[in-house]
Design a protein around this motif. Sequence first.
Motif, PDB file in Angstrom:
ATOM      1  N   LEU A  28      44.238  24.732  89.836  1.00 22.26           N
ATOM      2  CA  LEU A  28      42.992  24.212  90.403  1.00 22.26           C
ATOM      3  C   LEU A  28      43.184  23.967  91.892  1.00 22.26           C
ATOM      4  O   LEU A  28      44.064  23.202  92.298  1.00 22.26           O
ATOM      5  N   MET A  29      42.376  24.631  92.686  1.00 17.99           N
ATOM      6  CA  MET A  29      42.376  24.403  94.133  1.00 17.99           C
ATOM      7  C   MET A  29      41.276  23.387  94.446  1.00 17.99           C
ATOM      8  O   MET A  29      40.125  23.571  94.057  1.00 17.99           O
ATOM      9  N   ILE A  30      41.645  22.312  95.127  1.00 18.86           N
ATOM     10  CA  ILE A  30      40.696  21.265  95.490  1.00 18.86           C
ATOM     11  C   ILE A  30      40.280  21.467  96.946  1.00 18.86           C
ATOM     12  O   ILE A  30      41.125  21.417  97.848  1.00 18.86           O
ATOM     13  N   LEU A  31      38.992  21.681  97.164  1.00 17.23           N
ATOM     14  CA  LEU A  31      38.464  21.857  98.519  1.00 17.23           C
ATOM     15  C   LEU A  31      37.590  20.663  98.882  1.00 17.23           C
ATOM     16  O   LEU A  31      36.593  20.397  98.204  1.00 17.23           O
ATOM     17  N   ASP A 335      42.104  31.319  87.667  1.00 18.75           N
ATOM     18  CA  ASP A 335      42.185  29.909  88.016  1.00 18.75           C
ATOM     19  C   ASP A 335      40.855  29.433  88.597  1.00 18.75           C
ATOM     20  O   ASP A 335      39.904  30.207  88.721  1.00 18.75           O
ATOM     21  N   ALA A 336      40.814  28.148  88.964  1.00 20.80           N
ATOM     22  CA  ALA A 336      39.546  27.531  89.372  1.00 20.80           C
ATOM     23  C   ALA A 336      39.672  26.833  90.721  1.00 20.80           C
ATOM     24  O   ALA A 336      40.777  26.583  91.212  1.00 20.80           O
ATOM     25  N   MET A 337      38.527  26.501  91.299  1.00 18.19           N
ATOM     26  CA  MET A 337      38.487  25.629  92.461  1.00 18.19           C
ATOM     27  C   MET A 337      37.409  24.569  92.239  1.00 18.19           C
ATOM     28  O   MET A 337      36.449  24.785  91.502  1.00 18.19           O
ATOM     29  N   PHE A 338      37.624  23.437  92.858  1.00 16.74           N
ATOM     30  CA  PHE A 338      36.610  22.355  92.853  1.00 16.74           C
ATOM     31  C   PHE A 338      36.235  22.082  94.296  1.00 16.74           C
ATOM     32  O   PHE A 338      37.060  21.664  95.105  1.00 16.74           O
ATOM     33  N   ILE A 339      34.975  22.368  94.611  1.00 17.20           N
ATOM     34  CA  ILE A 339      34.444  22.119  95.961  1.00 17.20           C
ATOM     35  C   ILE A 339      33.705  20.782  95.912  1.00 17.20           C
ATOM     36  O   ILE A 339      32.750  20.624  95.161  1.00 17.20           O
TER      37      ILE A 339
END
Length: 340
Positions: A28-31, A335-339
């Motif tokens: 998870l990439m946190i932006l 995978d995912a990211m959370f903006i």
Amino acid sequence: MEVSEFNYELPEELIAQVPLEKRDESRLMILNKNKNTIEHKLFKDIIDYLNPGDVLVRNNTKVIPARIYGKKQTGAKVEFLLLKNIERDIWETIVRPGNKLHIGSRVIFGNGLLEAEVLEVMQGGTRKVKFYYRGIFNEILDKIGLMPLPPYIHEELEKKDRYQTVYAKNEGSAAAPTAGLHFTKELINKVEKKGIEIANVTLHVGIGTFRPVKVNKVEEHEMHSEHFYIKKEDVDKINKAKQNGNRVIAVGTTSCRVLETIADENGRVKQTQADTKIFIYPGYKFKCIDGLITNFHLPESTLLMLVSALAGREYIIDAYKQAIKQKYRFFSFGDAMFIN
């Protein structure tokens, strides 16, 4: 705005071909779009970035095994991909080979469990088809149909339920709302125990979600239409969050598109059933959502344009470059990211 501005080079080996064994252990990439920071976590850490009073809005559509193989009366093999239920037993479908299926053609599937008649050649070359059968249509599809995996996935899916969210409920999609694939029932329980509300929308995802943008100018692209609805109980949760100054976080671009379609200027929503062709790209002013959980999207895609509208094109392209450097897994099983 040029479509080419949303291009990036992706090594083919980073396109995820199979789902991870444990859904919530994807990366998870946190932006943080206000601070322009990027963090690297696991998906189960999403709980640390959600606050009591936030509302997660997820799409509870269910993918049907929409790819079926049959034979014409001549014995010629035919493939159907069910796109959209027009009414009762009449569907819009992609057929291959299309040039062999004219109005009046009939096709047999599953040794006679299902029969189809072509009623009309539709705009874009799809076919309006009527199905004949005994019993329950979706049960027949479960027996004879295959999951309509995206064209960039070449591995066979061993378990059908891995292309479904754990909360999938309402059948009708030709593709999964993939941001939701990372949630487990255990993670959802933790989210609820922390005081985070969960609201549902239903948008049946069409195969048009994979169609490439074929124009040079972003503004000239026309979106495909998708059917959605949202119930009053879910509307009330979203409006309460807005009233109390809490965040509305969309799980996936489909949930985002529903909320932005129905929201008024104050971000309030109302019970609705309709079709949406909303196209969100940089310059768009978001009315309802405050955050977005999403996967990594194809180059030059409308979904990459949507996340760029939310967080800024340069920031998103830089995040994608970092994801490639860190060997994140891309697209539907990735995978995912959370903006936020």
